[in-house]
Motif scaffolding. Structure first.
Motif, PDB file in Angstrom:
ATOM      1  N   ASN A   1       1.154  -1.037   0.309  1.00 50.82           N
ATOM      2  CA  ASN A   1       0.204   0.007   0.023  1.00 50.82           C
ATOM      3  C   ASN A   1       0.533   1.370  -0.012  1.00 50.82           C
ATOM      4  O   ASN A   1       0.347   2.199  -0.616  1.00 50.82           O
TER       5      ASN A   1
ATOM      6  N   PRO B   1      -2.436   9.478  -4.718  1.00 55.56           N
ATOM      7  CA  PRO B   1      -2.618  10.647  -5.154  1.00 55.56           C
ATOM      8  C   PRO B   1      -2.006  12.519  -5.457  1.00 55.56           C
ATOM      9  O   PRO B   1      -2.827  12.894  -5.980  1.00 55.56           O
TER      10      PRO B   1
ATOM     11  N   TYR C   1     -13.477  11.363  -5.591  1.00 57.11           N
ATOM     12  CA  TYR C   1     -13.874  12.116  -3.999  1.00 57.11           C
ATOM     13  C   TYR C   1     -15.065  10.788  -3.544  1.00 57.11           C
ATOM     14  O   TYR C   1     -15.205   9.828  -2.824  1.00 57.11           O
TER      15      TYR C   1
ATOM     16  N   HIS D   1     -14.832   7.433  -1.330  1.00 57.01           N
ATOM     17  CA  HIS D   1     -14.318   7.737   0.035  1.00 57.01           C
ATOM     18  C   HIS D   1     -15.544   7.619   0.806  1.00 57.01           C
ATOM     19  O   HIS D   1     -15.509   7.556   2.077  1.00 57.01           O
TER      20      HIS D   1
ATOM     21  N   TRP E   1     -16.683   0.223   3.483  1.00 54.98           N
ATOM     22  CA  TRP E   1     -15.983  -0.732   3.244  1.00 54.98           C
ATOM     23  C   TRP E   1     -17.210  -1.927   3.109  1.00 54.98           C
ATOM     24  O   TRP E   1     -16.916  -3.301   2.163  1.00 54.98           O
TER      25      TRP E   1
ATOM     26  N   ASN F   1      -7.888  -0.291  -1.627  1.00 52.05           N
ATOM     27  CA  ASN F   1      -7.717   0.336  -1.726  1.00 52.05           C
ATOM     28  C   ASN F   1      -7.544   1.998  -1.867  1.00 52.05           C
ATOM     29  O   ASN F   1      -7.652   2.880  -1.610  1.00 52.05           O
TER      30      ASN F   1
ATOM     31  N   LYS G   1     -10.329   3.096  -4.042  1.00 54.39           N
ATOM     32  CA  LYS G   1     -11.632   4.425  -2.496  1.00 54.39           C
ATOM     33  C   LYS G   1     -10.637   5.567  -2.079  1.00 54.39           C
ATOM     34  O   LYS G   1     -11.804   6.730  -1.444  1.00 54.39           O
ATOM     35  N   SER G   2      -9.207   5.469  -2.108  1.00 48.22           N
ATOM     36  CA  SER G   2      -8.467   6.683  -1.229  1.00 48.22           C
ATOM     37  C   SER G   2      -8.086   7.621  -2.139  1.00 48.22           C
ATOM     38  O   SER G   2      -7.797   9.209  -1.444  1.00 48.22           O
TER      39      SER G   2
ATOM     40  N   TRP H   1      -9.717  11.785  -2.300  1.00 43.29           N
ATOM     41  CA  TRP H   1     -10.247  12.276  -1.158  1.00 43.29           C
ATOM     42  C   TRP H   1      -8.042  12.714  -0.863  1.00 43.29           C
ATOM     43  O   TRP H   1      -7.994  13.613  -0.292  1.00 43.29           O
ATOM     44  N   SER H   2      -7.258  11.968  -0.672  1.00 46.20           N
ATOM     45  CA  SER H   2      -5.662  11.677  -0.414  1.00 46.20           C
ATOM     46  C   SER H   2      -5.205  12.899  -1.377  1.00 46.20           C
ATOM     47  O   SER H   2      -4.584  13.798  -1.163  1.00 46.20           O
TER      48      SER H   2
ATOM     49  N   ASN I   1      -5.434  -1.759   7.296  1.00 44.98           N
ATOM     50  CA  ASN I   1      -6.833  -0.776   7.081  1.00 44.98           C
ATOM     51  C   ASN I   1      -7.987  -1.934   7.079  1.00 44.98           C
ATOM     52  O   ASN I   1      -7.988  -2.865   6.339  1.00 44.98           O
TER      53      ASN I   1
ATOM     54  N   GLN J   1     -11.462  -2.565   5.428  1.00 44.27           N
ATOM     55  CA  GLN J   1     -11.491  -3.189   4.603  1.00 44.27           C
ATOM     56  C   GLN J   1     -11.088  -4.092   4.866  1.00 44.27           C
ATOM     57  O   GLN J   1     -11.823  -5.117   3.933  1.00 44.27           O
TER      58      GLN J   1
END
Length: 309
Positions: free
Chosen positions: A91, A99, A123, A126, A130, A177, A180-181, A184-185, A242, A245
């Motif tokens: 990860n 990002p 976005y 986010h 899960w 992961n 999903k992120s 937003w990150s 996480n 998840q």
């Protein structure tokens, strides 16, 4: 003549009276922190006790480091710790720069409407839990009716059980992961990009720098402090999995590669009711995270003079 201590006390009281409204505003936050963040720290003592339900935390006998001895001698713990490091490292390697790349690409877009659409779409995941995403991925990756495997069969391949095959499970965790992120990150890096001086780009254009050179010599150095701070925090999370998840996607077929510290602590503490042992495992994980953050910050201060403190 007033003493130095009296003068300091009067000065403090004047500042308190001057900022009394601001202090009243932060008072609820301070109370919340004390009750829900600092108060539960008393429970750490469970790691050094043999918890007895009737006696409570204070009435349970001290056992010293016995729980840690059990922890380090357990084969299950060594296995889940290895899985945690592998998944967290994957990860980190693939998820941390993702990002940044997205923010750089969005920053280079010159069509504002298209840029807003891309941002909104990235976005959105986010805000989906899960629990819901697990159901979605189970359908998308289903070996019998999922569109991903349908495409694989269309090109002549064999169906892949992404969530049930140990060979593909870790990769599936990393990809889902990131999906999903990533949006937003990227907000943090987009905010940092907004603070880069436009005159530097103009000067680079005058010097004949193309787009890639401007990114390398202007954009990246401009967001370096933000990247450094996020990197330090990411290093601290290398032993922090996480849980949401993995807990929802994990199944017995992939325990050998997917069982991590979070799910192991959950089973020991909630399912097996071995509260002292699970507290010791969680305390060990938090201590390792603290050491990693301090070490990463010290290295960062030596390399580029940026850090958390």
């Amino acid at each position: 003549m007033q003493s130095w201590k009296e003068q300091k006390h009067r000065s403090l009281m004047r500042r308190i009276r001057k900022h009394r409204l601001h202090l009243c505003m932060i008072l609820p936050v301070m109370v919340w922190l004390i009750i829900f963040r600092y108060g539960p720290l008393y429970g750490i003592t469970l790691a050094f006790k043999e918890f007895r339900l009737l006696g409570g935390i204070s009435g349970s006998p001290w056992v010293g480091l016995d729980n840690f001895n059990r922890l380090f001698s357990s084969f299950d713990f060594s296995s889940v710790f290895r899985n945690t490091l592998i998944i967290s490292a994957l990860n980190f390697v693939f998820g941390f720069p993702a990002p940044i790349f997205l923010a750089l690409m969005l920053n280079e877009l010159r069509a504002p409407r298209f840029k807003r659409v891309i941002q909104s779409v990235s976005y959105l995941p986010h805000f989906i839990s899960w629990v819901i995403l697990t159901g979605i991925f189970m359908e998308l990756l289903s070996p019998t009716r999922g569109p991903v495997n349908s495409m694989i069969r269309f090109f002549g391949g064999s169906p892949i059980y992404f969530l049930g095959n140990p060979r593909y499970f870790r990769g599936t965790l990393v990809v889902t992961n990131i999906w999903k992120s990533i949006g937003w990150s990227s907000i943090i890096y987009l905010a940092a990009l907004g603070g880069v001086n436009e005159e530097l780009y103009d000067a680079a254009r005058v010097d004949g720098c193309g787009r890639w050179k401007r990114i390398w010599h202007v954009t990246l150095p401009g967001i370096l402090p933000t990247v450094t701070i996020m990197l330090i925090l990411a290093v601290g999370n290398l032993v922090d999995d996480n849980f949401d998840q993995i807990f929802n996607l994990l199944n017995p077929a992939v325990y050998s590669v997917g069982d991590v510290l979070g799910t192991y602590i959950y089973r020991q503490g909630i399912t097996n009711m071995d509260y002292s042992y699970s507290t010791a495992a969680d305390l060990f994980r938090n201590v390792i995270s603290l050491i990693l953050v301090i070490s990463a910050n010290a290295i960062s201060r030596r390399v580029n003079e940026y850090g958390l403190w």
